[in-house]
Design a protein around this motif. Structure first.
Motif, PDB file in Angstrom:
ATOM      1  N   ILE A 220      44.672  62.464  30.847  1.00  0.00           N
ATOM      2  CA  ILE A 220      45.149  61.960  32.124  1.00  0.00           C
ATOM      3  C   ILE A 220      44.179  60.978  32.771  1.00  0.00           C
ATOM      4  O   ILE A 220      44.586  59.982  33.374  1.00  0.00           O
ATOM      5  CB  ILE A 220      45.503  63.118  33.083  1.00  0.00           C
ATOM      6  CG1 ILE A 220      46.352  62.588  34.244  1.00  0.00           C
ATOM      7  CG2 ILE A 220      44.248  63.832  33.604  1.00  0.00           C
ATOM      8  CD1 ILE A 220      47.126  63.648  34.970  1.00  0.00           C
ATOM      9  N   GLU A 221      42.863  61.229  32.642  1.00  0.00           N
ATOM     10  CA  GLU A 221      41.907  60.297  33.235  1.00  0.00           C
ATOM     11  C   GLU A 221      41.965  58.943  32.539  1.00  0.00           C
ATOM     12  O   GLU A 221      41.912  57.888  33.190  1.00  0.00           O
ATOM     13  CB  GLU A 221      40.501  60.876  33.169  1.00  0.00           C
ATOM     14  CG  GLU A 221      40.275  62.045  34.127  1.00  0.00           C
ATOM     15  CD  GLU A 221      38.817  62.452  34.199  1.00  0.00           C
ATOM     16  OE1 GLU A 221      37.998  61.620  34.621  1.00  0.00           O
ATOM     17  OE2 GLU A 221      38.501  63.589  33.818  1.00  0.00           O
ATOM     18  N   SER A 222      42.097  58.955  31.221  1.00  0.00           N
ATOM     19  CA  SER A 222      42.217  57.703  30.480  1.00  0.00           C
ATOM     20  C   SER A 222      43.492  56.970  30.850  1.00  0.00           C
ATOM     21  O   SER A 222      43.494  55.745  31.018  1.00  0.00           O
ATOM     22  CB  SER A 222      42.185  57.988  28.981  1.00  0.00           C
ATOM     23  OG  SER A 222      42.513  56.832  28.239  1.00  0.00           O
ATOM     24  N   GLY A 230      35.424  53.063  22.378  1.00  0.00           N
ATOM     25  CA  GLY A 230      34.455  54.049  21.941  1.00  0.00           C
ATOM     26  C   GLY A 230      34.094  55.086  22.976  1.00  0.00           C
ATOM     27  O   GLY A 230      33.181  55.891  22.761  1.00  0.00           O
ATOM     28  N   ALA A 231      34.839  55.126  24.115  1.00  0.00           N
ATOM     29  CA  ALA A 231      34.528  56.103  25.167  1.00  0.00           C
ATOM     30  C   ALA A 231      34.761  57.530  24.690  1.00  0.00           C
ATOM     31  O   ALA A 231      34.119  58.466  25.162  1.00  0.00           O
ATOM     32  CB  ALA A 231      35.373  55.827  26.416  1.00  0.00           C
ATOM     33  N   PHE A 232      35.667  57.697  23.739  1.00  0.00           N
ATOM     34  CA  PHE A 232      35.940  59.011  23.167  1.00  0.00           C
ATOM     35  C   PHE A 232      36.589  58.793  21.810  1.00  0.00           C
ATOM     36  O   PHE A 232      36.942  57.665  21.451  1.00  0.00           O
ATOM     37  CB  PHE A 232      36.844  59.854  24.081  1.00  0.00           C
ATOM     38  CG  PHE A 232      38.096  59.141  24.518  1.00  0.00           C
ATOM     39  CD1 PHE A 232      39.230  59.118  23.722  1.00  0.00           C
ATOM     40  CD2 PHE A 232      38.134  58.476  25.743  1.00  0.00           C
ATOM     41  CE1 PHE A 232      40.379  58.458  24.113  1.00  0.00           C
ATOM     42  CE2 PHE A 232      39.270  57.810  26.146  1.00  0.00           C
ATOM     43  CZ  PHE A 232      40.400  57.803  25.332  1.00  0.00           C
ATOM     44  N   THR A 233      36.722  59.861  21.052  1.00  0.00           N
ATOM     45  CA  THR A 233      37.326  59.773  19.726  1.00  0.00           C
ATOM     46  C   THR A 233      38.753  59.230  19.821  1.00  0.00           C
ATOM     47  O   THR A 233      39.575  59.752  20.571  1.00  0.00           O
ATOM     48  CB  THR A 233      37.349  61.153  19.048  1.00  0.00           C
ATOM     49  OG1 THR A 233      36.019  61.658  18.992  1.00  0.00           O
ATOM     50  CG2 THR A 233      37.928  61.056  17.646  1.00  0.00           C
ATOM     51  N   VAL A 279      36.969  55.130  32.020  1.00  0.00           N
ATOM     52  CA  VAL A 279      36.221  56.168  31.329  1.00  0.00           C
ATOM     53  C   VAL A 279      35.253  55.493  30.359  1.00  0.00           C
ATOM     54  O   VAL A 279      35.659  54.676  29.533  1.00  0.00           O
ATOM     55  CB  VAL A 279      37.166  57.127  30.565  1.00  0.00           C
ATOM     56  CG1 VAL A 279      36.366  58.132  29.761  1.00  0.00           C
ATOM     57  CG2 VAL A 279      38.106  57.827  31.540  1.00  0.00           C
ATOM     58  N   GLY A 280      33.971  55.811  30.483  1.00  0.00           N
ATOM     59  CA  GLY A 280      32.969  55.222  29.619  1.00  0.00           C
ATOM     60  C   GLY A 280      32.385  53.918  30.128  1.00  0.00           C
ATOM     61  O   GLY A 280      31.497  53.353  29.494  1.00  0.00           O
TER      62      GLY A 280
END
Length: 474
Positions: A220-222, A230-233, A279-280
């Motif tokens: 949800i945040e994304s 690359g902020a998360f997988t 995010v990131g």
């Protein structure tokens, strides 16, 4: 009011013109094939056709396919000189490329309507009051505001609570204040949000609607704020979020009570600082959005229990609009039901069915816990199941009230036994909540409502010895 027919494939960019033109006060119908349009409508009754070239390409003799139709604009996702010449030779007013922006399209639509053929002008002369002059800018919004509650306004109603709601919508729409819409599920909260946007100064900019309960907690945040590469997988590229997409427009967050606490903190910053951070990301981006939220839950109670941030609640609670449940709108129920009956008949290609007294009596006798959404589904069910020329109340298939049955008595007794007392522990409340709601909620919904993951829900079940719901396979 000018009537426009759009004919295009389901995946065509021209489909967006339905929304654009409706905002400017046109009455728009949309069909996905020329056969469908001719089957359900008299094309000669429309003032203008907008046709995707992909539709015309299906006919070897395009001239005969469009014989007797009103003026038209042809739009092409693969424009070419030859196609343009052919389209104009067959009577198109304009040949335009797709996709196109709303202002460019509106300009050509207005020009085509103002420079009508002699036959169309004769029609206007014969019926001078049937087609009022085009109204733009503020006058359009005034017309739409005055139309709230009418059958073609999207929100139908004339009872006192709804008249008060419409009055509040007119007052609030012209401002940029944050609005919290409260009402039971199925009452039409998203329709109110759309009315606020359409009547606001932001109506030419996007309205982005987000159901917070429909997005997985880990995404949800994304989805709302965007993310960097690359902020998360799985984040293989940078992406703008839905809040950024609503820049200079309106962001509607439905079921705001389902928003996780971490996302609530980020949303608070948007309201306080007018900026978002992906995010990131390290740097923030300025945004200008008007926030409208909705919920069927008691946010104050959630604040007390720690499921909703108190500071965010008071940021959201600038202006509150209350949607009454359908059972408290007795004067409106028949009017809404008649409208939905006509809509369902058209949808399922049935001859118009008369709204009879028996049918109305059954509808008025029901409590409508699902509100307008339940009513629409019930009427659609009745249209499908009833004989060709009569709508039958029995085919509404409404759930019978079980107040005197053993099932209801058992449920009531269980609920009374599980009612938490003052001073109970968090584990007691957790157990009470799960046992009370698991018969009507999935494990994911239970976890989201409690603000935890499914894994945490499973672990707490094991720890507290809470049995999962039993499925009766008899």
């Amino acid at each position: 009011m000018h009537h426009i027919m759009i004919i295009c494939p389901e995946d065509s960019p021209l489909k967006e013109a339905d929304r654009w033109l409706s905002r400017y006060g046109f009455q728009v119908n949309l069909c996905y094939t020329l056969e469908q349009a001719k089957k359900y409508y008299e094309l000669a009754d429309f003032d203008l056709l907008l046709i995707d070239q992909a539709i015309l390409a299906l006919f070897t003799d395009n001239m005969s396919a469009l014989e007797g139709t009103p003026p038209r604009l042809v739009l092409d996702a693969r424009p070419s000189l030859n196609s343009g010449i052919d389209a104009m030779a067959m009577g198109a007013k304009y040949y335009l490329p797709l996709p196109t922006d709303s202002e460019h399209l509106l300009k050509h639509v207005i020009d085509a309507l103002e420079n009508t053929t002699p036959a169309s002008k004769a029609k206007q002369t014969a019926e001078p009051e049937a087609i009022p002059p085009l109204l733009f800018a503020r006058s359009e919004k005034e017309q739409e505001a005055d139309n709230l509650g009418a059958l073609d306004s999207g929100i139908i109603g004339n009872c006192e609570p709804m008249r008060e709601l419409f009055s509040d919508i007119r007052k609030v729409a012209s401002t940029d204040v944050t609005v919290l819409i409260r009402g039971e599920s199925g009452t039409g909260k998203e329709l109110v949000a759309k009315a606020l946007h359409n009547l606001s100064t932001r109506h030419n900019n996007p309205l982005i609607s987000v159901n917070c309960a429909a997005i997985p907690e880990n995404l949800i945040e994304s989805e709302l704020f965007g993310h960097e590469k690359g902020a998360f997988t799985g984040a293989v590229s940078a992406r703008d979020g839905l809040i950024y997409a609503a820049d200079n427009g309106t962001l509607f967050l439905d079921e705001i009570g389902e928003l996780p606490l971490e996302a609530q903190a980020r949303l608070l910053r948007v309201l306080q600082e007018g900026e978002i951070r992906r995010v990131g990301a390290i740097q923030s981006t300025k945004v200008n959005v008007r926030l409208v939220t909705a919920t069927h839950r008691d946010l104050i109670d959630m604040v007390r229990k720690g499921y909703f941030r108190e500071d965010l609640y008071y940021r959201l609670y600038v202006m509150e609009l209350l949607l009454p449940p359908l059972r408290e709108r007795s004067d409106d129920i028949s009017m809404i039901a008649k409208f939905l009956l006509e809509k369902a008949c058209k949808k399922h290609n049935r001859v118009p069915l008369d709204y009879n007294k028996e049918f109305d009596k059954a509808i008025r006798a029901h409590n409508w816990p699902g509100n307008v959404r339940e009513l629409e589904n019930a009427i659609e069910r009745a249209v499908i199941l009833s004989p060709p020329h009569r709508i039958e109340a029995a085919n509404l298939k409404l759930i019978t009230h079980l107040s005197g049955s053993k099932t209801q008595q058992t449920t009531t007794k269980t609920s009374e036994q599980l009612t938490p007392l003052e001073g109970t522990t968090l584990d007691d409340y957790f157990k009470h909540f799960v046992l009370t709601h698991q018969h009507k909620m999935t494990e994911t919904q239970l976890a989201q409502s409690l603000g935890i993951s499914r894994k945490s829900l499973w672990e707490r079940r094991q720890k507290l010895g809470i049995p999962k719901k039993v499925t009766n396979n008899k």
